[in-house]
Design a protein around this motif. Structure first.
Motif, PDB file in Angstrom:
ATOM      1  N   ASN A  42       2.155  -4.569  -9.274  1.00 25.83           N
ATOM      2  CA  ASN A  42       2.423  -3.166  -8.967  1.00 25.83           C
ATOM      3  C   ASN A  42       3.877  -2.798  -9.234  1.00 25.83           C
ATOM      4  OD1 ASN A  42      -0.217  -2.655  -8.180  1.00 25.83           O
ATOM      5  ND2 ASN A  42       0.185  -3.140  -6.044  1.00 25.83           N
ATOM      6  N   ARG A  43       4.789  -3.697  -8.846  1.00 24.93           N
ATOM      7  CA  ARG A  43       6.202  -3.419  -9.103  1.00 24.93           C
ATOM      8  C   ARG A  43       6.477  -3.400 -10.606  1.00 24.93           C
ATOM      9  NH1 ARG A  43      10.934  -7.118  -6.596  1.00 24.93           N
ATOM     10  NH2 ARG A  43      10.239  -8.488  -8.280  1.00 24.93           N
ATOM     11  N   GLY A  44       5.791  -4.278 -11.330  1.00 25.99           N
ATOM     12  CA  GLY A  44       5.916  -4.269 -12.785  1.00 25.99           C
ATOM     13  C   GLY A  44       5.474  -2.943 -13.378  1.00 25.99           C
ATOM     14  N   LYS A  45       4.400  -2.406 -12.846  1.00 28.63           N
ATOM     15  CA  LYS A  45       3.918  -1.102 -13.319  1.00 28.63           C
ATOM     16  C   LYS A  45       4.941  -0.008 -13.019  1.00 28.63           C
ATOM     17  CE  LYS A  45       0.055   2.114 -12.900  1.00 28.63           C
ATOM     18  NZ  LYS A  45      -1.265   2.356 -12.285  1.00 28.63           N
ATOM     19  N   ALA A  46       5.534  -0.054 -11.825  1.00 30.02           N
ATOM     20  CA  ALA A  46       6.547   0.945 -11.463  1.00 30.02           C
ATOM     21  C   ALA A  46       7.762   0.844 -12.389  1.00 30.02           C
ATOM     22  CB  ALA A  46       6.965   0.774 -10.003  1.00 30.02           C
ATOM     23  N   TYR A  47       8.196  -0.383 -12.653  1.00 21.73           N
ATOM     24  CA  TYR A  47       9.318  -0.561 -13.586  1.00 21.73           C
ATOM     25  C   TYR A  47       8.954  -0.031 -14.981  1.00 21.73           C
ATOM     26  CZ  TYR A  47      12.322  -3.467 -10.594  1.00 21.73           C
ATOM     27  OH  TYR A  47      13.160  -3.942  -9.614  1.00 21.73           O
ATOM     28  N   TYR A  48       7.739  -0.297 -15.408  1.00 25.60           N
ATOM     29  CA  TYR A  48       7.288   0.176 -16.724  1.00 25.60           C
ATOM     30  C   TYR A  48       7.328   1.705 -16.789  1.00 25.60           C
ATOM     31  CZ  TYR A  48       4.324   1.091 -20.738  1.00 25.60           C
ATOM     32  OH  TYR A  48       3.839   1.553 -21.932  1.00 25.60           O
ATOM     33  N   LEU A  49       6.772   2.341 -15.771  1.00 30.87           N
ATOM     34  CA  LEU A  49       6.746   3.801 -15.750  1.00 30.87           C
ATOM     35  C   LEU A  49       8.151   4.393 -15.674  1.00 30.87           C
ATOM     36  CD1 LEU A  49       3.679   4.257 -13.393  1.00 30.87           C
ATOM     37  CD2 LEU A  49       3.777   4.777 -15.851  1.00 30.87           C
ATOM     38  N   LYS A  50       9.051   3.655 -15.060  1.00 28.84           N
ATOM     39  CA  LYS A  50      10.444   4.084 -14.961  1.00 28.84           C
ATOM     40  C   LYS A  50      11.183   3.872 -16.281  1.00 28.84           C
ATOM     41  CE  LYS A  50      14.517   3.209 -12.195  1.00 28.84           C
ATOM     42  NZ  LYS A  50      15.127   2.493 -11.111  1.00 28.84           N
ATOM     43  N   GLY A  51      10.616   3.045 -17.154  1.00 27.13           N
ATOM     44  CA  GLY A  51      11.234   2.774 -18.449  1.00 27.13           C
ATOM     45  C   GLY A  51      12.071   1.515 -18.476  1.00 27.13           C
TER      46      GLY A  51
ATOM     47  N   ASN B 152       0.821  -1.215   0.000  1.00 28.96           N
ATOM     48  CA  ASN B 152       0.000   0.000   0.000  1.00 28.96           C
ATOM     49  C   ASN B 152       0.855   1.265   0.000  1.00 28.96           C
ATOM     50  OD1 ASN B 152      -2.285  -1.594   0.014  1.00 28.96           O
ATOM     51  ND2 ASN B 152      -2.577  -1.446   2.223  1.00 28.96           N
ATOM     52  N   ARG B 153       1.940   1.246   0.770  1.00 29.32           N
ATOM     53  CA  ARG B 153       2.814   2.422   0.775  1.00 29.32           C
ATOM     54  C   ARG B 153       3.483   2.570  -0.593  1.00 29.32           C
ATOM     55  NH1 ARG B 153       7.456   3.177   5.218  1.00 29.32           N
ATOM     56  NH2 ARG B 153       8.507   1.661   3.876  1.00 29.32           N
ATOM     57  N   GLY B 154       3.822   1.440  -1.209  1.00 34.14           N
ATOM     58  CA  GLY B 154       4.358   1.486  -2.569  1.00 34.14           C
ATOM     59  C   GLY B 154       3.382   2.147  -3.525  1.00 34.14           C
ATOM     60  N   ASN B 155       2.088   1.872  -3.338  1.00 36.38           N
ATOM     61  CA  ASN B 155       1.071   2.493  -4.187  1.00 36.38           C
ATOM     62  C   ASN B 155       1.057   4.013  -4.030  1.00 36.38           C
ATOM     63  OD1 ASN B 155       0.243   0.016  -5.188  1.00 36.38           O
ATOM     64  ND2 ASN B 155      -1.425  -0.198  -3.715  1.00 36.38           N
ATOM     65  N   VAL B 156       1.274   4.475  -2.811  1.00 39.72           N
ATOM     66  CA  VAL B 156       1.318   5.923  -2.574  1.00 39.72           C
ATOM     67  C   VAL B 156       2.519   6.527  -3.303  1.00 39.72           C
ATOM     68  CG1 VAL B 156       1.614   7.727  -0.823  1.00 39.72           C
ATOM     69  CG2 VAL B 156       0.079   5.791  -0.389  1.00 39.72           C
ATOM     70  N   TYR B 157       3.670   5.886  -3.178  1.00 41.26           N
ATOM     71  CA  TYR B 157       4.854   6.379  -3.888  1.00 41.26           C
ATOM     72  C   TYR B 157       4.637   6.351  -5.404  1.00 41.26           C
ATOM     73  CZ  TYR B 157       7.704   6.402   0.364  1.00 41.26           C
ATOM     74  OH  TYR B 157       8.228   6.677   1.602  1.00 41.26           O
ATOM     75  N   LEU B 158       3.980   5.310  -5.874  1.00 40.84           N
ATOM     76  CA  LEU B 158       3.706   5.204  -7.312  1.00 40.84           C
ATOM     77  C   LEU B 158       2.849   6.381  -7.777  1.00 40.84           C
ATOM     78  CD1 LEU B 158       4.224   3.076  -9.638  1.00 40.84           C
ATOM     79  CD2 LEU B 158       1.885   2.366  -9.236  1.00 40.84           C
ATOM     80  N   GLU B 159       1.813   6.700  -7.021  1.00 39.52           N
ATOM     81  CA  GLU B 159       0.925   7.825  -7.360  1.00 39.52           C
ATOM     82  C   GLU B 159       1.676   9.161  -7.365  1.00 39.52           C
ATOM     83  OE1 GLU B 159      -2.416   8.082  -8.201  1.00 39.52           O
ATOM     84  OE2 GLU B 159      -2.305   5.912  -8.459  1.00 39.52           O
TER      85      GLU B 159
ATOM     86  N   GLN C 176       7.197   8.549  -7.559  1.00 40.18           N
ATOM     87  CA  GLN C 176       8.470   8.163  -6.941  1.00 40.18           C
ATOM     88  C   GLN C 176       8.697   6.673  -7.198  1.00 40.18           C
ATOM     89  OE1 GLN C 176       8.150   9.474  -2.863  1.00 40.18           O
ATOM     90  NE2 GLN C 176       8.205  11.621  -3.437  1.00 40.18           N
ATOM     91  N   TRP C 177       9.087   6.363  -8.435  1.00 37.24           N
ATOM     92  CA  TRP C 177       9.165   4.966  -8.889  1.00 37.24           C
ATOM     93  C   TRP C 177      10.145   4.141  -8.063  1.00 37.24           C
ATOM     94  CZ3 TRP C 177       5.254   6.504 -11.223  1.00 37.24           C
ATOM     95  CH2 TRP C 177       5.235   7.462 -12.225  1.00 37.24           C
ATOM     96  N   ASP C 178      11.324   4.683  -7.813  1.00 38.51           N
ATOM     97  CA  ASP C 178      12.343   3.912  -7.087  1.00 38.51           C
ATOM     98  C   ASP C 178      11.877   3.538  -5.681  1.00 38.51           C
ATOM     99  OD1 ASP C 178      14.207   3.825  -9.198  1.00 38.51           O
ATOM    100  OD2 ASP C 178      15.027   5.775  -8.640  1.00 38.51           O
TER     101      ASP C 178
ATOM    102  N   ALA D  48       9.900  -4.937 -15.944  1.00 34.58           N
ATOM    103  CA  ALA D  48       8.440  -4.828 -15.899  1.00 34.58           C
ATOM    104  C   ALA D  48       7.800  -6.106 -16.435  1.00 34.58           C
ATOM    105  CB  ALA D  48       7.971  -3.623 -16.711  1.00 34.58           C
ATOM    106  N   TRP D  49       8.296  -6.572 -17.559  1.00 33.78           N
ATOM    107  CA  TRP D  49       7.734  -7.777 -18.178  1.00 33.78           C
ATOM    108  C   TRP D  49       7.928  -8.995 -17.269  1.00 33.78           C
ATOM    109  CZ3 TRP D  49       4.069  -9.129 -21.011  1.00 33.78           C
ATOM    110  CH2 TRP D  49       4.022 -10.361 -21.663  1.00 33.78           C
ATOM    111  N   GLU D  50       9.106  -9.114 -16.638  1.00 32.12           N
ATOM    112  CA  GLU D  50       9.366 -10.221 -15.714  1.00 32.12           C
ATOM    113  C   GLU D  50       8.352 -10.229 -14.573  1.00 32.12           C
ATOM    114  OE1 GLU D  50      13.391 -10.326 -14.238  1.00 32.12           O
ATOM    115  OE2 GLU D  50      14.187  -9.943 -16.242  1.00 32.12           O
ATOM    116  N   ASP D  51       8.107  -9.064 -14.000  1.00 31.09           N
ATOM    117  CA  ASP D  51       7.170  -8.984 -12.878  1.00 31.09           C
ATOM    118  C   ASP D  51       5.734  -9.249 -13.311  1.00 31.09           C
ATOM    119  OD1 ASP D  51       8.971  -8.650 -10.847  1.00 31.09           O
ATOM    120  OD2 ASP D  51       8.586  -6.512 -10.554  1.00 31.09           O
TER     121      ASP D  51
END
Length: 74
Positions: free
Chosen positions: A46-55, A12-19, A22-24, A60-63
């Motif tokens: 969710n981590r896959g989405k963060a990796y995707y947004l980070k480029g 959940n905290r990761g989701n806040v950072y994602l919003e 703050q991808w890292d 991202a695909w692995e996750d």
């Protein structure tokens, strides 16, 4: 302060950072979530989405593949 064994709190905290874009930091929290529960498909997605947004498309695909695999095994 987060209980180090509470998987969903890190997710959940990761989701806040994602919003906040703050991808890292989101990736750090999703990874902590997965350390406490390696079968938590939502955190992989969710981590896959963060990796995707980070480029970082390879990670991202692995996750995303791991999220699908764990989801099917539920």
């Amino acid at each position: 302060e987060i209980n180090p064994r509470y998987t969903e709190a890190f997710n959940n905290r990761g989701n806040v950072y994602l919003e906040k874009g703050q991808w890292d930091q989101a990736i750090v929290d999703y990874t902590k979530s997965l350390e406490t529960n390696p079968k938590f498909s939502e955190a992989y997605g969710n981590r896959g989405k963060a990796y995707y947004l980070k480029g970082d498309f390879d990670k991202a695909w692995e996750d995303i593949k791991k999220a699908q695999e764990e989801f099917k095994n539920q």
